[in-house]
Design a protein around this motif. Structure first.
Motif, PDB file in Angstrom:
ATOM      1  N   LEU A 180      -9.720 -35.149  -6.665  1.00 48.21           N
ATOM      2  CA  LEU A 180     -11.100 -34.826  -6.293  1.00 48.21           C
ATOM      3  C   LEU A 180     -11.200 -34.093  -4.966  1.00 48.21           C
ATOM      4  O   LEU A 180     -12.268 -33.597  -4.613  1.00 48.21           O
ATOM      5  N   ALA A 181     -10.097 -34.004  -4.241  1.00 46.14           N
ATOM      6  CA  ALA A 181     -10.108 -33.267  -2.976  1.00 46.14           C
ATOM      7  C   ALA A 181     -10.529 -31.818  -3.195  1.00 46.14           C
ATOM      8  O   ALA A 181     -11.120 -31.197  -2.321  1.00 46.14           O
ATOM      9  N   PHE A 182     -10.245 -31.286  -4.370  1.00 44.05           N
ATOM     10  CA  PHE A 182     -10.542 -29.878  -4.640  1.00 44.05           C
ATOM     11  C   PHE A 182     -11.932 -29.662  -5.227  1.00 44.05           C
ATOM     12  O   PHE A 182     -12.324 -28.523  -5.477  1.00 44.05           O
ATOM     13  N   ALA A 183     -12.673 -30.721  -5.447  1.00 46.36           N
ATOM     14  CA  ALA A 183     -14.000 -30.603  -6.051  1.00 46.36           C
ATOM     15  C   ALA A 183     -14.946 -29.717  -5.234  1.00 46.36           C
ATOM     16  O   ALA A 183     -15.650 -28.885  -5.822  1.00 46.36           O
ATOM     17  N   PRO A 184     -15.005 -29.840  -3.903  1.00 47.77           N
ATOM     18  CA  PRO A 184     -15.901 -28.938  -3.168  1.00 47.77           C
ATOM     19  C   PRO A 184     -15.531 -27.457  -3.330  1.00 47.77           C
ATOM     20  O   PRO A 184     -16.414 -26.599  -3.328  1.00 47.77           O
ATOM     21  N   ASP A 185     -14.244 -27.167  -3.504  1.00 52.63           N
ATOM     22  CA  ASP A 185     -13.841 -25.789  -3.772  1.00 52.63           C
ATOM     23  C   ASP A 185     -14.440 -25.301  -5.080  1.00 52.63           C
ATOM     24  O   ASP A 185     -14.921 -24.162  -5.175  1.00 52.63           O
ATOM     25  N   VAL A 186     -14.410 -26.152  -6.088  1.00 55.14           N
ATOM     26  CA  VAL A 186     -14.961 -25.804  -7.396  1.00 55.14           C
ATOM     27  C   VAL A 186     -16.466 -25.566  -7.274  1.00 55.14           C
ATOM     28  O   VAL A 186     -17.006 -24.598  -7.829  1.00 55.14           O
ATOM     29  N   VAL A 187     -17.158 -26.430  -6.515  1.00 53.78           N
ATOM     30  CA  VAL A 187     -18.596 -26.280  -6.307  1.00 53.78           C
ATOM     31  C   VAL A 187     -18.874 -24.952  -5.598  1.00 53.78           C
ATOM     32  O   VAL A 187     -19.781 -24.201  -5.995  1.00 53.78           O
ATOM     33  N   LEU A 188     -18.100 -24.631  -4.581  1.00 54.42           N
ATOM     34  CA  LEU A 188     -18.297 -23.391  -3.834  1.00 54.42           C
ATOM     35  C   LEU A 188     -18.065 -22.163  -4.722  1.00 54.42           C
ATOM     36  O   LEU A 188     -18.847 -21.211  -4.704  1.00 54.42           O
ATOM     37  N   VAL A 189     -17.012 -22.184  -5.511  1.00 50.22           N
ATOM     38  CA  VAL A 189     -16.740 -21.063  -6.422  1.00 50.22           C
ATOM     39  C   VAL A 189     -17.856 -20.944  -7.451  1.00 50.22           C
ATOM     40  O   VAL A 189     -18.316 -19.840  -7.766  1.00 50.22           O
ATOM     41  N   ALA A 190     -18.324 -22.074  -7.980  1.00 50.11           N
ATOM     42  CA  ALA A 190     -19.423 -22.056  -8.948  1.00 50.11           C
ATOM     43  C   ALA A 190     -20.683 -21.466  -8.326  1.00 50.11           C
ATOM     44  O   ALA A 190     -21.406 -20.691  -8.968  1.00 50.11           O
ATOM     45  N   ASP A 191     -20.957 -21.796  -7.064  1.00 53.20           N
ATOM     46  CA  ASP A 191     -22.117 -21.234  -6.368  1.00 53.20           C
ATOM     47  C   ASP A 191     -22.017 -19.722  -6.258  1.00 53.20           C
ATOM     48  O   ASP A 191     -22.988 -19.005  -6.461  1.00 53.20           O
ATOM     49  N   ARG A 192     -20.834 -19.255  -5.925  1.00 49.18           N
ATOM     50  CA  ARG A 192     -20.649 -17.820  -5.711  1.00 49.18           C
ATOM     51  C   ARG A 192     -20.583 -17.041  -7.018  1.00 49.18           C
ATOM     52  O   ARG A 192     -20.904 -15.863  -7.057  1.00 49.18           O
ATOM     53  N   ALA A 193     -20.132 -17.720  -8.087  1.00 47.71           N
ATOM     54  CA  ALA A 193     -20.029 -17.034  -9.381  1.00 47.71           C
ATOM     55  C   ALA A 193     -21.359 -17.067 -10.089  1.00 47.71           C
ATOM     56  O   ALA A 193     -21.614 -16.339 -10.993  1.00 47.71           O
TER      57      ALA A 193
END
Length: 193
Positions: A180-193
Motif C-alpha cells: 500500500l506504500a505505492f497507493a498514493p502514487d496510483v492516486v496521483l497518476v489517476a488524477d493526472r490521467a
C-alpha cells in the motif's frame, strides 16, 4: 478546522460527548491541538523525525505537521496503532514491536512522498479525503492487483503474524502495508490521467 479532531483525542471520551461546545471554545484549544499533534508526530515517527524530514525535503515544520496528519489519517494509522495497542500482553512483545515498525516505516516513507507531491492549499480535509478514498480502493483490490509473488509474500506475513496470536484482520492490514506504500502514487497518476 480539520485538526480540531485532535481535541477529541486529547480529552476523555465522556467529556467530549457531554461538552462538545465547550471544547470548541476552550481558551487553550490551539495550544492543545499543537501539543497533541507534536506528541503524535514524535511518538509515531521517532524523536528526530522533524529534523530528518526537514533535512531530506527542505520542508518547514508546519508542512511536516500537515503531511504527518495527512499520511496518518489517509492510511487510518490511529486506528491501526490502536489495534496493535490492544494486543498488549496477548502477543509476544517483539512481534508487537515489529507491527509498530511496519506502520512507522510506511509513515516515514509516505511522509517524504506527501511533502514532495501534495499541495495542501485546498486544506487538510480535502487531501485526507481524496487520498484516503484512493488508498481504501486500492486496499480492497490489492489481492487481485498484486502479482503472484506479492500475494505469496503477503500471505506468508499474515501466516507468521496469526501464528503469533495476531487476529487475521489486523495481520492482513499489517502485511498489506508495504504494497500500500505505492497507493498514493496510483492516486496521483489517476488524477493526472
Amino acid at each position: 478546522p480539520y485538526l480540531k479532531r485532535e481535541l477529541a483525542r486529547y480529552f476523555p471520551t465522556l467529556l467530549v460527548q457531554r461538552y462538545p461546545q465547550a471544547l470548541d471554545k476552550h481558551r487553550l484549544r490551539r495550544e492543545i491541538i499543537a501539543t497533541h499533534l507534536a506528541n503524535s508526530i514524535i511518538n509515531r515517527g521517532g524523536p528526530s523525525v522533524v529534523v530528518r524530514m526537514a533535512d531530506e525535503t527542505g520542508a518547514a515544520a508546519e508542512n511536516i505537521a500537515f503531511a504527518f496528519a495527512a499520511v496518518r489519517d489517509s492510511y487510518g494509522m490511529t486506528a491501526l496503532n490502536g489495534e496493535i495497542d490492544a494486543l498488549d500482553n496477548q502477543v509476544d512483545g517483539a512481534l508487537q514491536l515489529e507491527m509498530y515498525g511496519a506502520v512507522q516505516d510506511l509513515l516515514l516513507d509516505r511522509l517524504v512522498w506527501f511533502l514532495r507531491n501534495v499541495d495542501f492549499s485546498s486544506g487538510l480535509e480535502a487531501v485526507v479525503t481524496h487520498y484516503g478514498k484512493g488508498i481504501g480502493e486500492i486496499e480492497r483490490a490489492l489481492q487481485e492487483a498484486l502479482p503472484l509473488a506479492g500475494v505469496e509474500a503477503v500471505s506468508a506475513f499474515i501466516g507468521r503474524l496469526t501464528e503469533g496470536g495476531v487476529p487475521e484482520s489486523l495481520a492482513r492490514k499489517i502485511a498489506s502495508l508495504p504494497a500500500l506504500a505505492f497507493a498514493p502514487d496510483v492516486v496521483l497518476v489517476a488524477d493526472r490521467a
